[in-house]
Write a protein that holds these residues in place. Structure first.
Motif, PDB file in Angstrom:
ATOM      1  N   VAL A  67      30.615 -46.331 -27.125  1.00  0.00           N
ATOM      2  CA  VAL A  67      30.291 -45.002 -26.620  1.00  0.00           C
ATOM      3  C   VAL A  67      31.192 -44.527 -25.502  1.00  0.00           C
ATOM      4  O   VAL A  67      31.214 -43.355 -25.213  1.00  0.00           O
ATOM      5  N   PHE A  68      31.908 -45.420 -24.864  1.00  0.00           N
ATOM      6  CA  PHE A  68      32.709 -45.048 -23.715  1.00  0.00           C
ATOM      7  C   PHE A  68      34.187 -45.047 -24.088  1.00  0.00           C
ATOM      8  O   PHE A  68      34.662 -45.908 -24.815  1.00  0.00           O
ATOM      9  N   SER A  69      34.891 -44.087 -23.565  1.00  0.00           N
ATOM     10  CA  SER A  69      36.319 -43.971 -23.810  1.00  0.00           C
ATOM     11  C   SER A  69      37.078 -44.595 -22.646  1.00  0.00           C
ATOM     12  O   SER A  69      36.627 -44.559 -21.507  1.00  0.00           O
ATOM     13  N   ASP A  70      38.237 -45.145 -22.927  1.00  0.00           N
ATOM     14  CA  ASP A  70      39.052 -45.688 -21.854  1.00  0.00           C
ATOM     15  C   ASP A  70      39.912 -44.608 -21.199  1.00  0.00           C
ATOM     16  O   ASP A  70      40.629 -44.861 -20.257  1.00  0.00           O
ATOM     17  N   VAL A  71      39.815 -43.366 -21.704  1.00  0.00           N
ATOM     18  CA  VAL A  71      40.584 -42.250 -21.169  1.00  0.00           C
ATOM     19  C   VAL A  71      39.624 -41.137 -20.781  1.00  0.00           C
ATOM     20  O   VAL A  71      38.737 -40.779 -21.546  1.00  0.00           O
ATOM     21  N   ARG A  72      39.783 -40.597 -19.575  1.00  0.00           N
ATOM     22  CA  ARG A  72      38.959 -39.469 -19.138  1.00  0.00           C
ATOM     23  C   ARG A  72      39.257 -38.231 -19.971  1.00  0.00           C
ATOM     24  O   ARG A  72      40.418 -37.950 -20.288  1.00  0.00           O
ATOM     25  N   GLU A  73      38.223 -37.480 -20.299  1.00  0.00           N
ATOM     26  CA  GLU A  73      38.406 -36.273 -21.102  1.00  0.00           C
ATOM     27  C   GLU A  73      39.052 -35.169 -20.268  1.00  0.00           C
ATOM     28  O   GLU A  73      39.008 -35.181 -19.054  1.00  0.00           O
ATOM     29  N   ASP A  74      39.624 -34.192 -20.943  1.00  0.00           N
ATOM     30  CA  ASP A  74      40.241 -33.017 -20.316  1.00  0.00           C
ATOM     31  C   ASP A  74      41.370 -33.395 -19.373  1.00  0.00           C
ATOM     32  O   ASP A  74      41.542 -32.798 -18.319  1.00  0.00           O
ATOM     33  N   THR A  75      42.153 -34.400 -19.730  1.00  0.00           N
ATOM     34  CA  THR A  75      43.322 -34.796 -18.938  1.00  0.00           C
ATOM     35  C   THR A  75      44.513 -34.892 -19.871  1.00  0.00           C
ATOM     36  O   THR A  75      44.376 -34.917 -21.096  1.00  0.00           O
ATOM     37  N   ALA A  76      45.684 -34.977 -19.290  1.00  0.00           N
ATOM     38  CA  ALA A  76      46.897 -35.124 -20.095  1.00  0.00           C
ATOM     39  C   ALA A  76      46.856 -36.428 -20.883  1.00  0.00           C
ATOM     40  O   ALA A  76      47.282 -36.477 -22.041  1.00  0.00           O
TER      41      ALA A  76
END
Length: 91
Positions: A67-76
């Motif tokens: 469920v968790f992404s290793d990359v923050r959303e809304d970023t480059a």
């Protein structure tokens, strides 16, 4: 007192996401003694078009999910990761 879940939201890193409620039945068998319920804020549920309330009871038949992404959303970095996934899917 309910403990609030905090996480990343539009504006600040400590935005309220929802509340976790634990229901305990002392007379139930040990495997059914506790049940967990998650209630998301109405804003979060509406903004993402997802249900407002969840019963978090797990059964032996449940499959684990990521469920968790290793990359923050809304970023480059998130956009680059999405582009890589799309390129791999197209290949």
């Amino acid at each position: 007192d309910d403990k609030a879940l905090v996480g990343v939201g539009p504006g600040e890193d400590k935005e309220l996401l929802g509340k976790m409620r634990i229901s305990v039945d002392p007379f139930a068998p040990p495997e059914k003694r506790q049940r967990h319920f998650l209630t998301l804020t109405q804003y979060l549920a509406d903004a993402n078009r997802i249900p407002h309330e969840y019963d978090m009871q797990a059964t032996p038949d449940d499959q684990p999910i990521h469920v968790f992404s290793d990359v923050r959303e809304d970023t480059a970095a998130a956009q680059a990761a999405a582009a890589v996934r799309a390129a791999r899917a197209a290949a």
